[in-house]
Design a protein around this motif. Structure first.
Motif, short mmCIF file in Angstrom:
data_model
loop_
_atom_site.label_atom_id
_atom_site.label_comp_id
_atom_site.label_asym_id
_atom_site.label_seq_id
_atom_site.Cartn_x
_atom_site.Cartn_y
_atom_site.Cartn_z
N LEU A 170 5.15 6.54 -18.70
CA LEU A 170 5.04 5.37 -17.83
C LEU A 170 4.71 5.76 -16.39
O LEU A 170 3.80 5.18 -15.79
N GLY A 171 5.44 6.70 -15.84
CA GLY A 171 5.21 7.00 -14.44
C GLY A 171 5.81 8.30 -13.94
O GLY A 171 5.36 8.84 -12.92
N GLU A 172 6.79 8.83 -14.66
CA GLU A 172 7.43 10.04 -14.15
C GLU A 172 6.47 11.22 -14.08
O GLU A 172 6.55 12.05 -13.15
N ASN A 173 5.54 11.31 -15.04
CA ASN A 173 4.57 12.41 -15.01
C ASN A 173 3.68 12.34 -13.77
O ASN A 173 3.43 13.35 -13.11
N LEU A 174 3.18 11.14 -13.48
CA LEU A 174 2.30 11.00 -12.31
C LEU A 174 3.07 11.25 -11.01
O LEU A 174 2.55 11.89 -10.09
N ILE A 175 4.31 10.76 -10.94
CA ILE A 175 5.14 11.03 -9.75
C ILE A 175 5.32 12.53 -9.58
O ILE A 175 5.20 13.07 -8.46
N ARG A 176 5.61 13.23 -10.67
CA ARG A 176 5.76 14.69 -10.60
C ARG A 176 4.48 15.36 -10.10
O ARG A 176 4.53 16.23 -9.23
N VAL A 177 3.33 14.96 -10.66
CA VAL A 177 2.05 15.55 -10.25
C VAL A 177 1.80 15.28 -8.77
O VAL A 177 1.43 16.19 -8.02
N MET A 178 2.02 14.06 -8.35
CA MET A 178 1.73 13.71 -6.96
C MET A 178 2.65 14.48 -6.01
O MET A 178 2.21 14.95 -4.95
N ARG A 179 3.91 14.64 -6.39
CA ARG A 179 4.83 15.41 -5.54
C ARG A 179 4.41 16.88 -5.48
O ARG A 179 4.53 17.52 -4.43
N PHE A 207 0.84 -1.19 0.00
CA PHE A 207 0.00 0.00 0.00
C PHE A 207 0.88 1.25 0.00
O PHE A 207 1.90 1.30 0.68
N ALA A 208 0.47 2.26 -0.78
CA ALA A 208 1.25 3.48 -0.93
C ALA A 208 0.40 4.69 -0.62
O ALA A 208 -0.78 4.76 -1.01
N TYR A 209 1.00 5.65 0.07
CA TYR A 209 0.35 6.91 0.42
C TYR A 209 0.97 8.10 -0.30
O TYR A 209 0.32 9.13 -0.46
N THR A 210 2.23 7.99 -0.68
CA THR A 210 2.98 9.12 -1.23
C THR A 210 3.68 8.72 -2.52
O THR A 210 3.79 7.53 -2.87
N ALA A 211 4.19 9.74 -3.22
CA ALA A 211 4.97 9.48 -4.42
C ALA A 211 6.21 8.64 -4.09
O ALA A 211 6.57 7.73 -4.84
#
Length: 418
Positions: free
Chosen positions: A347-356, A123-127
């Protein structure tokens, strides 16, 4: 066989072998990129399938052998999934009834699913949690709530759901809430109730910014989209929507909105549902890749993500029949000339950036107090709702009580004098 025929046949074999070699090379490159960057999918409805088929009794099902869904553990592993936003969705017919309870049960299910298969899910809560899970060879599991009706118009419920791990909220699904219009309004099949967001709806956006919860616009009207983009301090997401220019369905994103999402530094996660890909019952993997290309051409590769919508759709493209097939789509992007950097962003860097960025806005608002003002009672007054805590609504009760006392007094008088 004549010499010319032999030569032609040889050329066919040569070209065929060349095509196979290129296909292998592009898939190998895709798999390498997926080993370096987590594939993050924005929307999967497996939890609702588990409700429909097993009534959430996951001790009665093995996700290693379940074969009636788009998603199971072997398919997830074959698809090289790095992180999944599982949808805690309940239908619109729960609105004004038991939507909160049913949504909490879906949230509970997702946590229990992670606990039952700890060797697969984390389970994940953060980037950062997503990256930590990826580096430990686990699938980061996050929660998105699939419609604002799940809140029952309560900011307290929103905060509780955040504490339980919900990291995005779709503002609407396929029904208006007491504070936001849904996408069907843009089709003309439902009337607008708020011209987008009500004043309370605008406060929901601010509170989501304060909490650090991503705002999902996939099921909203264009009016809601534009209002949110004007209000939100944080980037927004479309968790499972495609390009309107390629398929003019109101669940998709018009070019002018794509450009605004670019300015907002948000993300559009491409949906694989045939009806949103080709506006017909049939679609192919190549058709889905066209949506990736179009969004990149209009607004850049830095706003694109994957939002397959598996197990929430009835028709899937040829070549993308289930979660296991996603590497073939990544390979198609490689074949079309996407750079390693562009593929990794999608793949994932965009979502990680948005979440951060959403987490940064949350931290910058740490001194702001929670919004305690409830939605006006007249906007949610229903026969199943009480008015506890509403001073203006409670003021009605003495009049009702007085009327009742007068009625009883008159009945007693006429009975006594009869």
């Amino acid at each position: 066989m004549l010499p010319k025929e032999m030569l032609a046949w040889g050329l066919v074999l040569l070209m065929s072998n060349f095509a196979v070699t290129v296909a292998h090379e592009t898939l190998d490159r895709a798999l390498r990129l997926m080993s370096e960057t987590p594939l993050i999918d924005g929307h999967n409805d497996l939890p609702w399938k588990l409700r429909q088929i097993f009534n959430n009794k996951i001790n009665k099902v093995d996700l290693n052998t379940l074969s009636t869904t788009h998603t199971n553990i072997p398919k997830i592993k074959a698809g090289r999934l790095g992180a999944q936003f599982w949808s805690a969705y309940v239908p619109c017919d729960t609105q004004d009834k038991d939507a909160v309870r049913q949504t909490l049960e879906q949230i509970d299910l997702i946590h229990r699913m992670c606990n039952k298969y700890p060797e697969t899910f984390r389970f994940a809560y953060t980037a950062q949690d997503i990256l930590n899970a990826f580096h430990s060879n686990r699938i980061a599991s996050l929660i998105g709530v699939g419609g604002g009706h799940s809140l029952d118009s309560s900011l307290g419920t929103l905060r509780i759901m955040y504490d339980l791990g919900v990291r995005y909220l779709s503002l609407t699904h396929s029904c208006n809430t007491p504070w936001a219009d849904n996408w069907l309004v843009d089709t003309g099949s439902e009337p607008s109730e708020h011209a987008g967001l009500s004043p309370f709806g605008k406060r929901v956006i601010v509170e989501m910014n304060r909490l650090g919860m991503m705002i999902d616009l996939s099921h909203t009207t264009v009016n809601v989209v534009n209002q949110v983009l004007d209000i939100s301090e944080a980037p927004v997401i479309f968790s499972h929507s495609s390009a309107y220019s390629l398929c003019p369905h109101k669940r998709n994103v018009p070019d002018e909105v794509l450009k605004k999402v670019k300015l907002n530094r948000g993300i559009v996660m491409v949906n694989f549902y045939n009806d949103y890909v080709t506006c017909s019952e049939k679609a192919t993997l190549s058709d889905v890749a066209d949506h990736f290309d179009h969004i990149r051409n209009v607004a850049g590769a830095d706003i694109i993500g994957f939002g397959g919508n598996y197990d929430g759709i009835t028709r899937v493209p040829e070549g993308l029949e289930d979660v296991s097939k996603v590497p073939d789509l990544v390979a198609e992007l490689v074949r079309r000339g996407w750079s390693d950097k562009e593929v990794k962003m999608a793949l994932g860097e965009n979502l990680i950036r948005v979440m951060r960025a959403v987490e940064w806005v949350r931290d910058s608002m740490a001194s702001a107090a929670p919004d305690e003002e409830p939605i006006p009672y007249n906007e949610v007054k229903r026969k199943c709702r009480t008015s506890h805590g509403y001073a203006d609504a409670a003021a009605v009760h003495p009049l009702s009580t007085l009327a009742l006392l007068l009625t009883l007094a008159l009945q007693a008088f006429f009975t006594f004098t009869a």
